[in-house]
Design an enzyme around this catalytic site. Structure first.
Site, PDB file in Angstrom:
ATOM      1  N   ARG A  96       0.825  -1.210   0.000  1.00 57.61           N
ATOM      2  CA  ARG A  96       0.000   0.000   0.000  1.00 57.61           C
ATOM      3  C   ARG A  96       0.859   1.259   0.000  1.00 57.61           C
ATOM      4  O   ARG A  96       0.457   2.286  -0.521  1.00 57.61           O
ATOM      5  CB  ARG A  96      -0.872  -0.007   1.265  1.00 57.61           C
ATOM      6  CG  ARG A  96      -2.309   0.381   1.053  1.00 57.61           C
ATOM      7  CD  ARG A  96      -3.075   0.452   2.366  1.00 57.61           C
ATOM      8  NE  ARG A  96      -3.053  -0.761   3.140  1.00 57.61           N
ATOM      9  CZ  ARG A  96      -3.954  -1.741   3.054  1.00 57.61           C
ATOM     10  NH1 ARG A  96      -4.951  -1.640   2.195  1.00 57.61           N
ATOM     11  NH2 ARG A  96      -3.859  -2.810   3.816  1.00 57.61           N
ATOM     12  N   TYR A  97       2.005   1.194   0.647  1.00 57.88           N
ATOM     13  CA  TYR A  97       2.905   2.351   0.772  1.00 57.88           C
ATOM     14  C   TYR A  97       4.248   1.971   0.139  1.00 57.88           C
ATOM     15  O   TYR A  97       4.648   0.806   0.190  1.00 57.88           O
ATOM     16  CB  TYR A  97       3.150   2.681   2.244  1.00 57.88           C
ATOM     17  CG  TYR A  97       1.907   2.870   3.073  1.00 57.88           C
ATOM     18  CD1 TYR A  97       1.255   4.099   3.118  1.00 57.88           C
ATOM     19  CD2 TYR A  97       1.398   1.816   3.826  1.00 57.88           C
ATOM     20  CE1 TYR A  97       0.116   4.264   3.901  1.00 57.88           C
ATOM     21  CE2 TYR A  97       0.258   1.979   4.604  1.00 57.88           C
ATOM     22  CZ  TYR A  97      -0.369   3.202   4.639  1.00 57.88           C
ATOM     23  OH  TYR A  97      -1.493   3.374   5.409  1.00 57.88           O
ATOM     24  N   ARG A 100       7.049  -0.115   2.440  1.00 60.70           N
ATOM     25  CA  ARG A 100       6.742  -1.273   3.282  1.00 60.70           C
ATOM     26  C   ARG A 100       5.662  -2.148   2.663  1.00 60.70           C
ATOM     27  O   ARG A 100       4.830  -1.656   1.897  1.00 60.70           O
ATOM     28  CB  ARG A 100       6.321  -0.840   4.689  1.00 60.70           C
ATOM     29  CG  ARG A 100       5.163   0.129   4.742  1.00 60.70           C
ATOM     30  CD  ARG A 100       5.229   0.904   6.057  1.00 60.70           C
ATOM     31  NE  ARG A 100       4.119   1.818   6.260  1.00 60.70           N
ATOM     32  CZ  ARG A 100       4.107   3.075   5.815  1.00 60.70           C
ATOM     33  NH1 ARG A 100       5.112   3.553   5.094  1.00 60.70           N
ATOM     34  NH2 ARG A 100       3.080   3.864   6.070  1.00 60.70           N
ATOM     35  N   CYS A 109      -5.105 -18.083  13.712  1.00 59.57           N
ATOM     36  CA  CYS A 109      -4.768 -17.291  14.895  1.00 59.57           C
ATOM     37  C   CYS A 109      -4.976 -18.162  16.133  1.00 59.57           C
ATOM     38  O   CYS A 109      -5.701 -19.161  16.079  1.00 59.57           O
ATOM     39  CB  CYS A 109      -5.684 -16.073  15.013  1.00 59.57           C
ATOM     40  SG  CYS A 109      -5.678 -15.041  13.538  1.00 59.57           S
ATOM     41  N   CYS A 113     -10.848 -12.870  17.031  1.00 58.86           N
ATOM     42  CA  CYS A 113     -11.455 -11.669  17.599  1.00 58.86           C
ATOM     43  C   CYS A 113     -12.758 -11.396  16.847  1.00 58.86           C
ATOM     44  O   CYS A 113     -12.794 -11.451  15.614  1.00 58.86           O
ATOM     45  CB  CYS A 113     -10.490 -10.493  17.456  1.00 58.86           C
ATOM     46  SG  CYS A 113      -8.826 -10.913  18.008  1.00 58.86           S
ATOM     47  N   CYS A 116     -12.610  -8.753  14.026  1.00 58.17           N
ATOM     48  CA  CYS A 116     -11.458  -8.819  13.122  1.00 58.17           C
ATOM     49  C   CYS A 116     -11.783  -8.287  11.725  1.00 58.17           C
ATOM     50  O   CYS A 116     -12.759  -8.694  11.108  1.00 58.17           O
ATOM     51  CB  CYS A 116     -10.991 -10.264  13.008  1.00 58.17           C
ATOM     52  SG  CYS A 116      -9.631 -10.461  11.836  1.00 58.17           S
ATOM     53  N   ARG A 118     -10.123  -8.941   9.159  1.00 54.33           N
ATOM     54  CA  ARG A 118      -9.849  -9.996   8.169  1.00 54.33           C
ATOM     55  C   ARG A 118     -10.671 -11.244   8.491  1.00 54.33           C
ATOM     56  O   ARG A 118     -10.264 -12.351   8.164  1.00 54.33           O
ATOM     57  CB  ARG A 118      -8.354 -10.322   8.128  1.00 54.33           C
ATOM     58  CG  ARG A 118      -7.490  -9.178   7.638  1.00 54.33           C
ATOM     59  CD  ARG A 118      -6.153  -9.621   7.052  1.00 54.33           C
ATOM     60  NE  ARG A 118      -5.432  -8.446   6.602  1.00 54.33           N
ATOM     61  CZ  ARG A 118      -4.364  -7.926   7.229  1.00 54.33           C
ATOM     62  NH1 ARG A 118      -3.869  -8.520   8.296  1.00 54.33           N
ATOM     63  NH2 ARG A 118      -3.777  -6.844   6.752  1.00 54.33           N
ATOM     64  N   ASP A 279     -12.921  -1.247  12.152  1.00 53.93           N
ATOM     65  CA  ASP A 279     -13.138  -1.317  10.707  1.00 53.93           C
ATOM     66  C   ASP A 279     -14.540  -1.822  10.388  1.00 53.93           C
ATOM     67  O   ASP A 279     -15.206  -2.434  11.219  1.00 53.93           O
ATOM     68  CB  ASP A 279     -12.090  -2.247  10.080  1.00 53.93           C
ATOM     69  CG  ASP A 279     -10.694  -1.663  10.180  1.00 53.93           C
ATOM     70  OD1 ASP A 279     -10.518  -0.504   9.768  1.00 53.93           O
ATOM     71  OD2 ASP A 279      -9.790  -2.352  10.702  1.00 53.93           O
ATOM     72  N   ASP A 316      -8.357   3.260   9.161  1.00 51.26           N
ATOM     73  CA  ASP A 316      -7.987   2.698   7.867  1.00 51.26           C
ATOM     74  C   ASP A 316      -9.099   3.080   6.901  1.00 51.26           C
ATOM     75  O   ASP A 316     -10.242   2.629   7.049  1.00 51.26           O
ATOM     76  CB  ASP A 316      -7.857   1.177   7.973  1.00 51.26           C
ATOM     77  CG  ASP A 316      -6.407   0.748   8.114  1.00 51.26           C
ATOM     78  OD1 ASP A 316      -5.645   0.959   7.159  1.00 51.26           O
ATOM     79  OD2 ASP A 316      -6.055   0.229   9.185  1.00 51.26           O
ATOM     80  N   LYS A 323      -3.935   4.454   6.210  1.00 48.03           N
ATOM     81  CA  LYS A 323      -4.349   4.957   7.523  1.00 48.03           C
ATOM     82  C   LYS A 323      -4.315   6.479   7.543  1.00 48.03           C
ATOM     83  O   LYS A 323      -3.404   7.080   6.980  1.00 48.03           O
ATOM     84  CB  LYS A 323      -3.384   4.473   8.606  1.00 48.03           C
ATOM     85  CG  LYS A 323      -3.527   3.020   8.938  1.00 48.03           C
ATOM     86  CD  LYS A 323      -2.587   2.634  10.063  1.00 48.03           C
ATOM     87  CE  LYS A 323      -2.720   1.150  10.354  1.00 48.03           C
ATOM     88  NZ  LYS A 323      -2.428   0.328   9.170  1.00 48.03           N
TER      89      LYS A 323
END
Ligand code: SF4
Length: 374
Positions: A96-97, A100, A109, A113, A116, A118, A279, A316, A323
């Site tokens: 995205r950037y 990085r 996981c 959560c 989440c 994702r 999100d 985000d 972000k």
């Protein structure tokens, strides 16, 4: 890429187990079976032990125990709320950037959560990890772009990989000269702290680069003695840590809970880094706050704790636009406010624009001050 050590058997994965343990009401069982068929469920023994079953609003339970409300998607919610797919040039990479990339190694996981972002991509029903071919394709992509300075291992949770596999991955990243930082995002030190073995910590180091670990925790109670010891072992091995949290309704959306969380991080030598606005993941509206509430909490936090304890409140932007810091603004042009009129004469003589700046008590000051204020 299939050497994943799944959490031991005592992790609760079925709604029937949650009901039997008193962690979910029996009346919800039928709905919870529908939720679990769609979104993964896992509650490790360490997390289950933290939940107060006598408290229907327990902030730990709200993060991990499924609710029927998850079956209801709201307008605007999306399976890919932060646009990972639109920025994925090859499997396993989100770019995205310029400097990085995210490197998504695994899709499992220790815990799942309920908020989440994702949630449509992680869990036992999905592909557990990158294939060997996809892994090497992702490494080739990183190697081919010399602008990539930082690789962020995320997922899923990279610390679900075996220590030996992690060491192999770090060795591969260590062969890429321009990769100077490897950042690992994980919930394992709080969800399953015994996984943080000396062997795993040794496996996190990268020759020629610096490893950082970002711990995801949302309530001070998650930082148990065991979790603190796991983090201390990471830090004492020379690996710095930062935090990331999600602002969640009924979990940390009050100033006492947020303050306790940030103080706990700093006491553990973990610098508060991000406080994410929730999100727009499907079925998570019951856990989201408003942006106005988030800004008000950040204002209150500034008045109560030191700069060390201040995270950056971020959103985000849906669609994959990255972000944006969304904390309250403390600075504005004085000439956009009526109080500036009384200073118009002074301003005419003043070459520099005058600002209004708000202090931690909410009081407004002019900068630079009027000469008579000096
Ligand atoms: S640990 Fe991270 S990736 Fe896994 S369910 Fe929680 S928020 Fe999602």
């Amino acid at each position: 890429m299939s050497r994943i050590n799944l959490t031991p058997a005592a992790t609760l994965r079925q709604p029937t187990e949650l009901v039997a343990r008193g962690l979910a009401p029996a009346a919800d069982l039928s709905d919870l079976e529908k939720v679990a068929a769609r979104y993964a469920v896992a509650v490790t023994p360490d997390i289950a032990a933290l939940i107060d079953t006598n408290d229907p609003d327990d902030p730990i339970a709200r993060q991990f125990i499924p609710k029927p409300a998850e079956l209801v998607a709201q307008p605007g919610e999306s399976a890919d709320p932060i646009g990972d797919h639109t920025h994925s040039p090859v499997a396993g990479i989100v770019h995205r950037y310029p400097d990085r990339v995210l490197f998504k190694l695994v899709h499992v996981c220790a815990v799942y959560c309920r908020f989440c972002f994702r949630r449509e991509m992680v869990g036992p029903g999905k592909a557990t990890a990158l294939s060997d071919a996809a892994y090497h394709g992702a490494l080739d992509y990183i190697r081919s772009d010399r602008e990539i300075w930082e690789v962020i291992l995320t997922g899923g949770d990279p610390l679900m990989l075996s220590p030996r596999r992690l060491a192999e991955i770090m060795a591969d990243l260590g062969t890429i000269d321009h990769v100077r930082i490897v950042r690992i995002h994980t919930r394992v030190p709080v969800a399953d702290p015994t996984r943080i073995s000396a062997e795993m910590i040794a496996g996190l180091k990268v020759k020629g680069a610096t490893t950082w670990v970002a711990l995801h925790a949302n309530h001070a109670r998650e930082l148990t003695d065991k979790a603190r010891a796991a983090c201390a072992a990471i830090i004492e091995a020379g690996i710095p840590m930062v935090s990331q949290s999600v602002l969640l309704r009924g979990v940390n959306d009050n100033i006492a809970a947020l303050e306790a969380l940030m103080r706990a991080f700093v006491e553990c030598r973990i610098k508060p880094y991000y406080l994410h606005h929730g999100d727009l993941a499907p079925g998570t509206a019951h856990l989201r706050t408003t942006l106005a509430q988030g800004q008000q909490l950040m204002r209150e936090l500034r008045g109560r704790v030191s700069g060390l304890c201040q995270p950056q409140y971020v959103l985000d932007i849906p669609g994959g636009h990255g972000k944006a810091p969304i904390g309250p603004n403390y600075l504005s042009h004085a000439n956009s406010f009526s109080d500036a009129k009384s200073f118009s004469e002074d301003r005419e003589q003043h070459a520099e624009t005058r600002y209004r700046v708000v202090d931690y008590c909410g009081d407004v000051h002019l900068y630079p001050p009027k000469p008579c204020d000096d």
